[in-house]
Design a protein around this motif. Sequence first.
Motif, PDB file in Angstrom:
ATOM      1  N   GLU A  62      25.373  30.248  -5.872  1.00 28.54           N
ATOM      2  CA  GLU A  62      24.457  30.941  -6.775  1.00 28.54           C
ATOM      3  C   GLU A  62      23.857  29.980  -7.800  1.00 28.54           C
ATOM      4  OE1 GLU A  62      23.718  34.018  -6.359  1.00 28.54           O
ATOM      5  OE2 GLU A  62      25.438  35.017  -5.419  1.00 28.54           O
ATOM      6  N   ASN A  63      22.570  30.238  -8.109  1.00 26.19           N
ATOM      7  CA  ASN A  63      21.979  29.702  -9.341  1.00 26.19           C
ATOM      8  C   ASN A  63      21.870  28.181  -9.389  1.00 26.19           C
ATOM      9  OD1 ASN A  63      20.820  30.377 -11.824  1.00 26.19           O
ATOM     10  ND2 ASN A  63      22.740  30.115 -12.952  1.00 26.19           N
ATOM     11  N   SER A  89      21.101  31.652  -4.465  1.00 27.69           N
ATOM     12  CA  SER A  89      20.026  31.978  -5.411  1.00 27.69           C
ATOM     13  C   SER A  89      19.666  30.730  -6.208  1.00 27.69           C
ATOM     14  CB  SER A  89      20.444  33.114  -6.350  1.00 27.69           C
ATOM     15  OG  SER A  89      21.500  32.699  -7.186  1.00 27.69           O
ATOM     16  N   PHE A  90      18.508  30.790  -6.841  1.00 26.50           N
ATOM     17  CA  PHE A  90      17.970  29.641  -7.581  1.00 26.50           C
ATOM     18  C   PHE A  90      17.701  30.011  -9.030  1.00 26.50           C
ATOM     19  CE2 PHE A  90      17.044  28.611  -3.249  1.00 26.50           C
ATOM     20  CZ  PHE A  90      17.019  27.225  -3.176  1.00 26.50           C
ATOM     21  N   ALA A  91      17.871  29.043  -9.926  1.00 28.45           N
ATOM     22  CA  ALA A  91      17.404  29.214 -11.303  1.00 28.45           C
ATOM     23  C   ALA A  91      15.877  29.124 -11.290  1.00 28.45           C
ATOM     24  CB  ALA A  91      17.991  28.131 -12.202  1.00 28.45           C
ATOM     25  N   ARG A  92      15.253  29.845 -12.210  1.00 22.50           N
ATOM     26  CA  ARG A  92      13.806  30.075 -12.147  1.00 22.50           C
ATOM     27  C   ARG A  92      12.960  28.797 -12.173  1.00 22.50           C
ATOM     28  NH1 ARG A  92       9.074  31.001 -14.909  1.00 22.50           N
ATOM     29  NH2 ARG A  92       9.804  29.830 -16.653  1.00 22.50           N
ATOM     30  N   TYR A  95      13.424  26.501  -9.166  1.00 18.25           N
ATOM     31  CA  TYR A  95      12.774  27.039  -7.959  1.00 18.25           C
ATOM     32  C   TYR A  95      11.283  26.682  -7.954  1.00 18.25           C
ATOM     33  CZ  TYR A  95      11.304  30.356  -4.390  1.00 18.25           C
ATOM     34  OH  TYR A  95      10.763  30.914  -3.268  1.00 18.25           O
ATOM     35  N   ARG A  96      10.625  26.915  -9.087  1.00 17.75           N
ATOM     36  CA  ARG A  96       9.197  26.584  -9.169  1.00 17.75           C
ATOM     37  C   ARG A  96       8.997  25.078  -9.003  1.00 17.75           C
ATOM     38  NH1 ARG A  96       5.985  31.043 -12.198  1.00 17.75           N
ATOM     39  NH2 ARG A  96       4.209  29.642 -12.096  1.00 17.75           N
ATOM     40  N   MET A 107      16.208  30.730   0.034  1.00 15.33           N
ATOM     41  CA  MET A 107      17.296  31.643  -0.338  1.00 15.33           C
ATOM     42  C   MET A 107      17.857  32.292   0.916  1.00 15.33           C
ATOM     43  SD  MET A 107      17.161  33.756  -3.806  1.00 15.33           S
ATOM     44  CE  MET A 107      16.381  35.070  -2.987  1.00 15.33           C
ATOM     45  N   ILE A 142      13.866  35.232   3.882  1.00 12.04           N
ATOM     46  CA  ILE A 142      12.550  35.759   3.510  1.00 12.04           C
ATOM     47  C   ILE A 142      11.720  34.625   2.946  1.00 12.04           C
ATOM     48  CG2 ILE A 142      11.308  37.400   2.049  1.00 12.04           C
ATOM     49  CD1 ILE A 142      13.913  39.113   2.141  1.00 12.04           C
ATOM     50  N   LYS A 143      10.577  34.423   3.549  1.00  9.55           N
ATOM     51  CA  LYS A 143       9.721  33.328   3.097  1.00  9.55           C
ATOM     52  C   LYS A 143       9.048  33.679   1.779  1.00  9.55           C
ATOM     53  CE  LYS A 143       7.068  32.559   6.666  1.00  9.55           C
ATOM     54  NZ  LYS A 143       5.954  31.835   7.302  1.00  9.55           N
ATOM     55  N   PRO A 145       5.761  33.704  -0.976  1.00  5.46           N
ATOM     56  CA  PRO A 145       4.352  34.035  -0.748  1.00  5.46           C
ATOM     57  C   PRO A 145       3.617  32.877  -0.053  1.00  5.46           C
ATOM     58  CG  PRO A 145       4.985  34.541  -3.009  1.00  5.46           C
ATOM     59  CD  PRO A 145       6.142  33.830  -2.385  1.00  5.46           C
TER      60      PRO A 145
ATOM     61  N   GLN B  16      17.731  39.342  -9.190  1.00  2.00           N
ATOM     62  CA  GLN B  16      17.827  38.032  -8.567  1.00  2.00           C
ATOM     63  C   GLN B  16      16.720  37.852  -7.548  1.00  2.00           C
ATOM     64  OE1 GLN B  16      20.016  35.441  -8.125  1.00  2.00           O
ATOM     65  NE2 GLN B  16      21.284  35.899  -9.872  1.00  2.00           N
ATOM     66  N   ASN B 221      18.620  36.195 -14.309  1.00  2.00           N
ATOM     67  CA  ASN B 221      17.629  35.324 -13.681  1.00  2.00           C
ATOM     68  C   ASN B 221      16.335  36.083 -13.419  1.00  2.00           C
ATOM     69  OD1 ASN B 221      18.985  32.950 -13.618  1.00  2.00           O
ATOM     70  ND2 ASN B 221      19.312  32.884 -11.411  1.00  2.00           N
ATOM     71  N   TYR B 222      15.226  35.483 -13.803  1.00  2.00           N
ATOM     72  CA  TYR B 222      13.875  36.020 -13.565  1.00  2.00           C
ATOM     73  C   TYR B 222      13.522  37.204 -14.447  1.00  2.00           C
ATOM     74  CZ  TYR B 222      14.588  33.298  -9.356  1.00  2.00           C
ATOM     75  OH  TYR B 222      14.898  32.296  -8.485  1.00  2.00           O
TER      76      TYR B 222
END
Lengths: 167, 450
Positions: A62-63, A89-92, A95-96, A107, A142-143, A145, B16, B221-222
């Motif tokens: 996670e994260n 999961s990724f930190a925001r 990820y960007r 993910m 899930i890809k 956008p 998440q 998160n987010y």
Amino acid sequence: MDDFILKGRVWKFGDNISTDHILPSRYMTHVEPHELAANCMKGTDPDFFSKIHPGDIIVAGENIGYGSSREQAPQAIKCAQIGAVVAKSFARIFYRNCYNVGLPAIMAPDFVLDVNQGDLIEINYTQGGITNLTTGKKYEFIKPPDFLVEYIELGGLIPYLEKQLKK
Amino acid sequence: MKLALRLDDNHSSNLQGREARGVFIKSGGIFMGMTVTEKIIANKANLSQVKPGQIVQVPVDFAFFHDNNAPIAIRQFSRLPNASVWDSSKVMFVLDHHSPSTTLRAAQHHQNIRDFAKKHNIKVSEVGRGVSHPVVAEEGYARPGRIILGTDSHTVGLGTFGCLATGIGSTEMAAVLATGSIWLQVPETVKIWLDGKLGPHITPKDVALFLLKNFGPSFLNYAAVEIAGPLVDSLNVEERMAITIMCLEMGVKNAIMPVDEKILNYINGTQKTEKIFQADKDAVYASVVQFDVSSLEPIVATPGLPTNGVEVNQAEGVEINQATLGSCSGAFLHDLEAAAEILKGRKVHPGVRFVVVPNSSKVVEKAARLGIISTLVEAGAIFSSPACGTCGGYEVGVLAPDETCISTTTRNMDGRMGPGGLIYLASARTVAASAVMGKITDPRKLGGGN
């Protein structure tokens, strides 16, 4: 266009791998690609760069990317020729930043649960699938956008923006 | 401590990865109430309504770069053909991570930044002025309704002023510099209502560490968090920032607080001149969580994560080598003032280095006028110039392996102040009391002040 395929060995990490683990702040002024690569993951595995091969994959819990906004973290991973980061999961900001520098961030929590250190895996980024070639098991993700997929195809935000500005 | 409404696990998994999954919700249809964050985004995107998950392109009102991330941003910007700066009056460089320059490399980066800024007519907040977001606040750039971006993750603290403020990386900032806009995914909002009054020697930093302890490093998160309630109303502007800045450590996209007279006075604005948004009565929140802080104990985050909070009695007695007041969130005037109250007439323990790195030059000016600096120096404090300083081990107060520090800074991940060093996070009062005793100490045991 052919499917975008990544193949490599897994380096597995735990939860909350922060940007301080990926690229400690004391190396942040070292911004040349070879320096970034050499210091990749230094805060959690000081010998990481000497052990990896081009195309290997970082897998985390996670994260991943928790903490600071430093883009040097995903840059270091990319400069070390890691093919992708797969995590629960990724930190925001991380990820960007991954997409902005052209590093696939995927993910796939089910895959992460099953995979072991050293497994050989194949990621079909275009189709949204991961095959663990060591165990034979297949997974879907899930890809993001379409525009983010285009970042990866073009090599990051800057080439994407160049293309947009030309239009 | 009561937790009125707990987010369930399902909910957290909804929060998440929304951004990562790119869930797209078309706007239109039945109008639903919006939260403050949704209203700011809708207003900027020129839409009557936005909903969580929706991706929109929005214009940016103010953007700032710090000296650790600007070099890459400048390099990326120069890769764009014929790029020009979208609006130099809305951009600032802040030299705060290596300030004054601490190495030859840092000096060269500063030189490049100054050259670039001069060429493009961009303002530079020079070395010694202070940490980016406190400086941006002091200069009045953070105003209600705005969208503010910084290359510092703790930019979220500027949401104290009722704006949407968040951190981004260098390459994305290069694109913002050229285009003046950014894509954002509308976050879900979690409302945190803070009731009650702080007890003696309990500070906003304890509230922040308490929230972090409750939500953990990735639970939000987010998400956007709206933080309000009687406690927030009772705090001054900088005490509020001490809380919002730390929200980043729970993974939030942005933190936002209500705009009141204290905020308007601070930014020299009025209800009429500012774009102040209120949440609709029927705004949809992912969750509403309420805490009463009246019985809050001093909180200490143990090494590893800022979310590792425990009540001070569980950390008491740990011997320390260094105590630090520093960082954007932990070296405001109120922090220096609180430490001075504890340290007045006392001496720092001979085995402890007590390092103070104020977060802005205005804090230094005010603290000097109030006699706070002489109190701290007489007690044995070592002052360094306003900067990020010890927080990231930026050549100030670096720890040797196995050394222990207690600090008001933002983070305590492994190696953050030097490989092998251990960091406990706490309030200025707990840090000052620990500096006197040479071990982690409950500030209430020393008495005085508050």
